[in-house]
Design a protein around this motif. Structure first.
Motif, PDB file in Angstrom:
ATOM      1  N   THR A 156      27.933  39.831  17.400  1.00  0.00           N
ATOM      2  CA  THR A 156      26.579  39.314  17.544  1.00  0.00           C
ATOM      3  C   THR A 156      25.642  40.008  16.558  1.00  0.00           C
ATOM      4  O   THR A 156      25.959  41.067  16.012  1.00  0.00           O
ATOM      5  CB  THR A 156      26.045  39.569  18.975  1.00  0.00           C
ATOM      6  N   THR A 157      24.468  39.409  16.349  1.00  0.00           N
ATOM      7  CA  THR A 157      23.445  40.088  15.551  1.00  0.00           C
ATOM      8  C   THR A 157      22.998  41.354  16.261  1.00  0.00           C
ATOM      9  O   THR A 157      22.546  42.306  15.610  1.00  0.00           O
ATOM     10  CB  THR A 157      22.229  39.168  15.331  1.00  0.00           C
ATOM     11  N   THR A 158      23.133  41.382  17.575  1.00  0.00           N
ATOM     12  CA  THR A 158      22.733  42.536  18.375  1.00  0.00           C
ATOM     13  C   THR A 158      23.466  43.798  17.943  1.00  0.00           C
ATOM     14  O   THR A 158      22.862  44.867  17.806  1.00  0.00           O
ATOM     15  CB  THR A 158      23.018  42.272  19.872  1.00  0.00           C
ATOM     16  N   GLU A 159      24.754  43.683  17.721  1.00  0.00           N
ATOM     17  CA  GLU A 159      25.568  44.831  17.324  1.00  0.00           C
ATOM     18  C   GLU A 159      25.091  45.377  15.973  1.00  0.00           C
ATOM     19  O   GLU A 159      24.944  46.590  15.787  1.00  0.00           O
ATOM     20  CB  GLU A 159      27.033  44.410  17.251  1.00  0.00           C
ATOM     21  N   LYS A 160      24.819  44.473  15.025  1.00  0.00           N
ATOM     22  CA  LYS A 160      24.368  44.902  13.693  1.00  0.00           C
ATOM     23  C   LYS A 160      22.958  45.490  13.747  1.00  0.00           C
ATOM     24  O   LYS A 160      22.655  46.487  13.097  1.00  0.00           O
ATOM     25  CB  LYS A 160      24.406  43.719  12.736  1.00  0.00           C
ATOM     26  N   ASN A 161      22.082  44.865  14.538  1.00  0.00           N
ATOM     27  CA  ASN A 161      20.708  45.366  14.657  1.00  0.00           C
ATOM     28  C   ASN A 161      20.680  46.769  15.247  1.00  0.00           C
ATOM     29  O   ASN A 161      19.878  47.616  14.837  1.00  0.00           O
ATOM     30  CB  ASN A 161      19.873  44.441  15.534  1.00  0.00           C
ATOM     31  N   LEU A 162      21.547  46.996  16.241  1.00  0.00           N
ATOM     32  CA  LEU A 162      21.608  48.313  16.877  1.00  0.00           C
ATOM     33  C   LEU A 162      22.019  49.378  15.860  1.00  0.00           C
ATOM     34  O   LEU A 162      21.425  50.468  15.806  1.00  0.00           O
ATOM     35  CB  LEU A 162      22.588  48.288  18.048  1.00  0.00           C
ATOM     36  N   ALA A 163      23.017  49.054  15.049  1.00  0.00           N
ATOM     37  CA  ALA A 163      23.479  50.001  14.024  1.00  0.00           C
ATOM     38  C   ALA A 163      22.373  50.273  13.003  1.00  0.00           C
ATOM     39  O   ALA A 163      22.140  51.430  12.616  1.00  0.00           O
ATOM     40  CB  ALA A 163      24.723  49.455  13.330  1.00  0.00           C
ATOM     41  N   ASP A 164      21.663  49.232  12.586  1.00  0.00           N
ATOM     42  CA  ASP A 164      20.565  49.401  11.624  1.00  0.00           C
ATOM     43  C   ASP A 164      19.445  50.253  12.206  1.00  0.00           C
ATOM     44  O   ASP A 164      18.890  51.131  11.533  1.00  0.00           O
ATOM     45  CB  ASP A 164      19.997  48.035  11.219  1.00  0.00           C
ATOM     46  N   PHE A 165      19.103  49.989  13.450  1.00  0.00           N
ATOM     47  CA  PHE A 165      18.021  50.717  14.118  1.00  0.00           C
ATOM     48  C   PHE A 165      18.375  52.191  14.246  1.00  0.00           C
ATOM     49  O   PHE A 165      17.567  53.079  13.944  1.00  0.00           O
ATOM     50  CB  PHE A 165      17.763  50.113  15.501  1.00  0.00           C
ATOM     51  N   SER A 166      19.596  52.465  14.675  1.00  0.00           N
ATOM     52  CA  SER A 166      20.038  53.856  14.833  1.00  0.00           C
ATOM     53  C   SER A 166      20.048  54.596  13.505  1.00  0.00           C
ATOM     54  O   SER A 166      19.561  55.729  13.407  1.00  0.00           O
ATOM     55  CB  SER A 166      21.435  53.878  15.456  1.00  0.00           C
ATOM     56  N   ARG A 167      20.554  53.939  12.470  1.00  0.00           N
ATOM     57  CA  ARG A 167      20.650  54.584  11.155  1.00  0.00           C
ATOM     58  C   ARG A 167      19.265  54.820  10.552  1.00  0.00           C
ATOM     59  O   ARG A 167      18.983  55.908  10.028  1.00  0.00           O
ATOM     60  CB  ARG A 167      21.498  53.722  10.231  1.00  0.00           C
ATOM     61  N   SER A 168      18.386  53.819  10.618  1.00  0.00           N
ATOM     62  CA  SER A 168      17.067  53.955   9.999  1.00  0.00           C
ATOM     63  C   SER A 168      16.197  54.988  10.699  1.00  0.00           C
ATOM     64  O   SER A 168      15.337  55.615  10.081  1.00  0.00           O
ATOM     65  CB  SER A 168      16.359  52.601   9.980  1.00  0.00           C
ATOM     66  N   ILE A 173      22.846  56.876  17.734  1.00  0.00           N
ATOM     67  CA  ILE A 173      23.265  56.098  18.907  1.00  0.00           C
ATOM     68  C   ILE A 173      24.754  55.788  18.800  1.00  0.00           C
ATOM     69  O   ILE A 173      25.267  55.456  17.730  1.00  0.00           O
ATOM     70  CB  ILE A 173      22.441  54.793  19.005  1.00  0.00           C
ATOM     71  N   LYS A 174      25.446  55.916  19.924  1.00  0.00           N
ATOM     72  CA  LYS A 174      26.882  55.666  19.974  1.00  0.00           C
ATOM     73  C   LYS A 174      27.115  54.318  20.665  1.00  0.00           C
ATOM     74  O   LYS A 174      27.016  54.209  21.890  1.00  0.00           O
ATOM     75  CB  LYS A 174      27.594  56.782  20.735  1.00  0.00           C
ATOM     76  N   PRO A 175      27.421  53.263  19.902  1.00  0.00           N
ATOM     77  CA  PRO A 175      27.641  51.954  20.520  1.00  0.00           C
ATOM     78  C   PRO A 175      28.967  51.892  21.270  1.00  0.00           C
ATOM     79  O   PRO A 175      29.989  52.413  20.805  1.00  0.00           O
ATOM     80  CB  PRO A 175      27.644  50.999  19.338  1.00  0.00           C
ATOM     81  N   ILE A 176      28.942  51.279  22.442  1.00  0.00           N
ATOM     82  CA  ILE A 176      30.152  50.977  23.206  1.00  0.00           C
ATOM     83  C   ILE A 176      30.256  49.453  23.215  1.00  0.00           C
ATOM     84  O   ILE A 176      29.416  48.773  23.814  1.00  0.00           O
ATOM     85  CB  ILE A 176      30.098  51.536  24.633  1.00  0.00           C
ATOM     86  N   VAL A 177      31.245  48.935  22.523  1.00  0.00           N
ATOM     87  CA  VAL A 177      31.312  47.503  22.232  1.00  0.00           C
ATOM     88  C   VAL A 177      32.199  46.770  23.230  1.00  0.00           C
ATOM     89  O   VAL A 177      33.292  47.227  23.582  1.00  0.00           O
ATOM     90  CB  VAL A 177      31.832  47.286  20.800  1.00  0.00           C
ATOM     91  N   PHE A 178      31.710  45.599  23.678  1.00  0.00           N
ATOM     92  CA  PHE A 178      32.458  44.759  24.616  1.00  0.00           C
ATOM     93  C   PHE A 178      32.563  43.346  24.054  1.00  0.00           C
ATOM     94  O   PHE A 178      31.660  42.876  23.347  1.00  0.00           O
ATOM     95  CB  PHE A 178      31.763  44.726  25.982  1.00  0.00           C
ATOM     96  N   ASP A 179      33.649  42.682  24.393  1.00  0.00           N
ATOM     97  CA  ASP A 179      33.874  41.327  23.875  1.00  0.00           C
ATOM     98  C   ASP A 179      32.967  40.290  24.525  1.00  0.00           C
ATOM     99  O   ASP A 179      32.673  39.268  23.922  1.00  0.00           O
ATOM    100  CB  ASP A 179      35.335  40.903  24.083  1.00  0.00           C
ATOM    101  N   THR A 180      32.551  40.551  25.761  1.00  0.00           N
ATOM    102  CA  THR A 180      31.757  39.562  26.480  1.00  0.00           C
ATOM    103  C   THR A 180      30.423  40.130  26.926  1.00  0.00           C
ATOM    104  O   THR A 180      30.264  41.350  27.110  1.00  0.00           O
ATOM    105  CB  THR A 180      32.498  39.032  27.723  1.00  0.00           C
ATOM    106  N   TYR A 181      29.486  39.246  27.075  1.00  0.00           N
ATOM    107  CA  TYR A 181      28.142  39.545  27.569  1.00  0.00           C
ATOM    108  C   TYR A 181      28.199  40.232  28.937  1.00  0.00           C
ATOM    109  O   TYR A 181      27.580  41.269  29.174  1.00  0.00           O
ATOM    110  CB  TYR A 181      27.415  38.200  27.624  1.00  0.00           C
ATOM    111  N   GLU A 182      29.017  39.645  29.837  1.00  0.00           N
ATOM    112  CA  GLU A 182      29.109  40.153  31.206  1.00  0.00           C
ATOM    113  C   GLU A 182      29.690  41.564  31.262  1.00  0.00           C
ATOM    114  O   GLU A 182      29.216  42.409  32.020  1.00  0.00           O
ATOM    115  CB  GLU A 182      29.960  39.212  32.070  1.00  0.00           C
ATOM    116  N   ALA A 183      30.711  41.821  30.457  1.00  0.00           N
ATOM    117  CA  ALA A 183      31.346  43.137  30.470  1.00  0.00           C
ATOM    118  C   ALA A 183      30.366  44.223  30.048  1.00  0.00           C
ATOM    119  O   ALA A 183      30.386  45.341  30.587  1.00  0.00           O
ATOM    120  CB  ALA A 183      32.572  43.145  29.564  1.00  0.00           C
ATOM    121  N   GLY A 184      29.478  43.906  29.105  1.00  0.00           N
ATOM    122  CA  GLY A 184      28.518  44.893  28.623  1.00  0.00           C
ATOM    123  C   GLY A 184      27.530  45.335  29.674  1.00  0.00           C
ATOM    124  O   GLY A 184      27.320  46.540  29.893  1.00  0.00           O
ATOM    125  N   PHE A 185      26.884  44.361  30.356  1.00  0.00           N
ATOM    126  CA  PHE A 185      25.889  44.795  31.340  1.00  0.00           C
ATOM    127  C   PHE A 185      26.532  45.361  32.604  1.00  0.00           C
ATOM    128  O   PHE A 185      25.959  46.218  33.273  1.00  0.00           O
ATOM    129  CB  PHE A 185      24.870  43.686  31.652  1.00  0.00           C
TER     130      PHE A 185
END
Length: 342
Positions: A156-168, A173-185
């Motif tokens: 998702t764009t969400t994953e990329k935005n999070l990485a950009d926000f953390s880096r800038s 921030i340490k992302p924990i990535v999930f394949d589905t929307y439901e698994a993440g929340f």
């Protein structure tokens, strides 16, 4: 003096081309008419946007857009086959022809618009990425998430935005990535991360509908991205592209003009040419789309104007109670600006 014949021939050619364009409905619409329904790609369940209710009927802002298009082209807003798709499936389903339109909280970006063979048709919700955090952490700003584990959906764009926000911001921030929307929340609720990041509207939906207790979670006010959401179609069928985008524009302009679902038929007696065009009592705009004169009237009667769709699904009349904010019409101080139906 030069002969006027070349000029007349040019005019005649333009008229013939225009007439042929009006008569040609496009291969996507031809297929829809043959099968008698639109195949609409939606989410696997985001309250307020696209989710089945207790009786299995799909509801939401994105769902209503597809119902409006079905009413415009098939005469019935219920002639839609809703195809639930996760983030990884959605683009392949559109590319392969499994669906005719993707109406699934999808952000309009250059990469998606230019490299996947798609056209984004219109903006139906202006959103931004935010963070959902446990209230007990007493985090009030996104910059306080330094070094935090943040759950996010992959692909998702969400994953990329999070990485950009953390880096800038040098937050680590340490992302924990999930394949589905439901698994993440669900991982957030289970305590596996300190925050969940997604579009602010989706986070409001999760907090309201999915959390054990909404008061235990807070959506932080910071938006770290622009997320203009809207329906998507395949490139290569300009007629279908025009139908979907102008159906959305008609719903948005109807709000500007005050044409409600309940009053649409009564507005046929209006003296305002702009209203007449939308309710089918004035100039015939449907022929330019390969449709009949009442196309936009049917869309309005099926789902109401844009403001009614918003308030019913995500606004004051919904459990989410999201403010209109920038999603108000331009003539009410917002950013929703539809080209005129004329």
């Amino acid at each position: 003096m030069p002969s006027p014949r070349p000029a007349w021939r040019a005019v005649l050619t333009v008229l013939l081309v225009a007439a042929s364009c009006q008569a040609h409905a496009g291969k996507t619409l031809d297929g829809i008419r043959q099968r008698g329904q639109i195949n609409c790609g939606v989410s696997t369940g985001v309250a307020g946007f696209s989710a089945p209710d207790a009786k299995g009927r799909w509801t939401g802002l994105d769902v209503d857009i597809c119902r409006a298009v079905a009413a415009a082209v098939l005469g019935d807003g219920d002639k839609v086959n809703f195809v639930p798709l996760n983030s990884q499936q959605r683009f392949a389903a559109l590319q392969s022809g499994q669906i005719d339109v993707l109406s699934r909280n999808t952000s309009w970006t250059l990469t998606r618009d230019a490299s996947l063979g798609f056209h984004f048709t219109a903006i139906t919700y202006i959103d931004g990425q935010a963070f959902l955090v446990p209230t007990k952490l007493k985090v009030t700003r996104a910059t306080q998430l330094k070094g935090a584990q943040v759950c996010v959906q992959s692909g998702t764009t969400t994953e990329k935005n999070l990485a950009d926000f953390s880096r800038s911001r040098k937050l680590g921030i340490k992302p924990i990535v999930f394949d589905t929307y439901e698994a993440g929340f669900k991982a957030l609720f289970a305590g596996r991360c300190q925050a969940y990041s997604a579009d602010a509207s989706a986070l409001a939906s999760i907090r309201s509908k999915e959390s054990p207790n909404p008061a235990d979670y807070t959506v932080l006010p910071d938006l770290i991205s622009k997320e203009p959401l809207g329906p998507v179609v395949r490139r290569g069928d300009d007629e279908w592209f025009a139908i979907v985008k102008w159906t959305v524009f008609a719903l948005q302009e109807a709000e500007e003009l005050g044409i409600t679902q309940a009053q649409a038929d009564a507005m046929k007696s209006s003296d305002d040419p702009a209203i007449q065009r939308l309710v089918g009592s004035g100039e015939d705009m449907g022929k330019l789309l390969g449709l009949d004169k009442a196309w936009s009237l049917r869309a309005l009667k099926a789902v109401g104007h844009y403001g009614e769709i918003f308030e019913r699904n995500v606004g004051a009349q919904s459990p989410l109670k999201l403010p209109r904010g920038v999603n108000r019409p331009w003539n009410q101080g917002g950013l929703i600006y539809a080209p005129p139906v004329r």
